[in-house]
Design a protein around this motif. Structure first.
Motif, PDB file in Angstrom:
ATOM      1  N   SER A 113      53.683  53.229  31.694  1.00 42.08           N
ATOM      2  CA  SER A 113      53.251  54.083  32.795  1.00 42.08           C
ATOM      3  C   SER A 113      52.580  53.172  33.815  1.00 42.08           C
ATOM      4  N   SER A 115      51.811  52.131  38.185  1.00 42.98           N
ATOM      5  CA  SER A 115      51.727  52.549  39.579  1.00 42.98           C
ATOM      6  C   SER A 115      51.321  51.334  40.412  1.00 42.98           C
ATOM      7  N   TYR A 152      55.248  51.991  44.181  1.00 40.68           N
ATOM      8  CA  TYR A 152      56.187  52.233  43.086  1.00 40.68           C
ATOM      9  C   TYR A 152      55.440  52.852  41.911  1.00 40.68           C
ATOM     10  N   THR A 153      55.964  53.957  41.400  1.00 37.31           N
ATOM     11  CA  THR A 153      55.391  54.633  40.247  1.00 37.31           C
ATOM     12  C   THR A 153      56.494  54.923  39.245  1.00 37.31           C
ATOM     13  N   TYR A 154      56.187  54.717  37.977  1.00 33.97           N
ATOM     14  CA  TYR A 154      57.206  54.943  36.948  1.00 33.97           C
ATOM     15  C   TYR A 154      56.544  55.298  35.623  1.00 33.97           C
ATOM     16  N   GLY A 161      63.315  51.446  33.249  1.00 31.44           N
ATOM     17  CA  GLY A 161      62.662  51.056  34.492  1.00 31.44           C
ATOM     18  C   GLY A 161      63.240  49.772  35.053  1.00 31.44           C
ATOM     19  N   GLU A 164      66.472  50.460  36.703  1.00 30.83           N
ATOM     20  CA  GLU A 164      66.270  51.112  37.999  1.00 30.83           C
ATOM     21  C   GLU A 164      65.966  50.090  39.096  1.00 30.83           C
TER      22      GLU A 164
END
Length: 278
Positions: A113, A115, A152-154, A161, A164
């Motif tokens: 997680s 950001s 960028y947040t994932y 990820g 992506e």
């Protein structure tokens, strides 16, 4: 030269002490591709005791498969983690069959997680995902210096990820022998230095792969895609480049798929390769 086939596996918890299985019939079939799916190996060990069979079949065990010729060299051709194992009778023989995946535990156990602020560059984000996966990597320099203007947040698995981020630049990644390679289309990830000819390990005449899907399809053979078979060379991995010299193909190719197979009793070692002209 190239006599006395040998196969052995080293089994145990990753990072811990293991044990070696050898002097039994061991057969393998390893399908390696340049895709993001983990490479799969089927390893069959014949007439192993029930106690040893139970030990090697433990899910999560780490496997190193080594093969070669005693009069030349024996090298590691596959690293991976056991997904499952089972024991069964095949005629008069008892077989322990292992299903093993390259890099699966690293990819499947890396939830993240993150950001990042505006202006963070793509290499920083990709490096974070690679560190979360926890395998050595090569090709980070293929990622251009673009930035995420809106940050960028994932949340998800690190492997997804990373895919992506790479898709943004037309790149991809593959895991080969527990190393992550970042691939740029049309370019090799590694140079083997091998020149394959009928005298140096090329076992079949390279054949062009057809794009035809039916009898009425007017597409002709794809001139840049080829299939051929070689002797066992551990460095012939998807993404790697080698040279081929034959009556039908001369020049450098980039491997897209390699299926390693054989055993130490009856079937000689070979690699069935699909490659594109570099």
């Amino acid at each position: 030269m190239a006599f006395l086939r040998s196969v052995e596996i080293i089994v145990g918890p990753k990072g811990g002490s293991g044990f070696i299985v050898k002097d039994l019939k061991i057969a393998f079939n390893i399908e390696k591709t340049n895709g993001v799916d983990c490479n799969e190996s089927k390893i069959r060990i014949y007439n192993m005791s029930l106690e040893m069979s139970n030990k090697v079949s433990v899910s999560g065990n780490h496997i190193t498969l080594r093969a070669g010729y005693k009069d030349e060299s024996i090298a590691a051709i596959f690293f991976g983690d056991v997904l499952k194992g089972h024991r069964y009778r095949d005629g008069t023989e008892i077989v322990t069959e292992l299903t093993v995946f390259d890099g699966r535990s690293a990819v499947m156990t890396a939830p993240v997680s993150i950001s990042y602020a505006k202006g963070t560059d793509a290499k920083t984000v990709a490096s974070y995902f690679l560190d979360a996966i926890g395998l050595p990597y090569k090709g980070l320099e293929n990622i251009p210096g673009g930035a995420y203007d809106h940050g960028y947040t994932y949340i998800g698995m690190a492997g997804d990820g990373l895919r992506e981020v790479l898709n943004r630049y037309g790149l991809s990644y593959t895991i080969q022998n527990e190393m992550v390679f970042i691939l740029k289309e049309g370019e090799s990830a590694d140079e083997t230095g091998l020149k394959l000819t009928p005298k140096t390990g090329l076992l079949s005449t390279p054949q062009a792969v057809s794009d035809k899907t039916g009898e009425d399809d007017e597409e002709i053979d794809a001139a840049n895609r080829w299939k051929f078979t070689t002797m066992l060379f551990p460095e012939l991995l998807p993404g790697a480049a080698c040279s081929v010299g034959s009556d039908t193909l001369n020049g450098e190719v980039i491997i897209e798929k390699a299926v390693f197979s054989g055993d130490n009793w009856l079937d000689d070692f070979k690699i069935d390769i699909e490659a594109v002209v570099a």
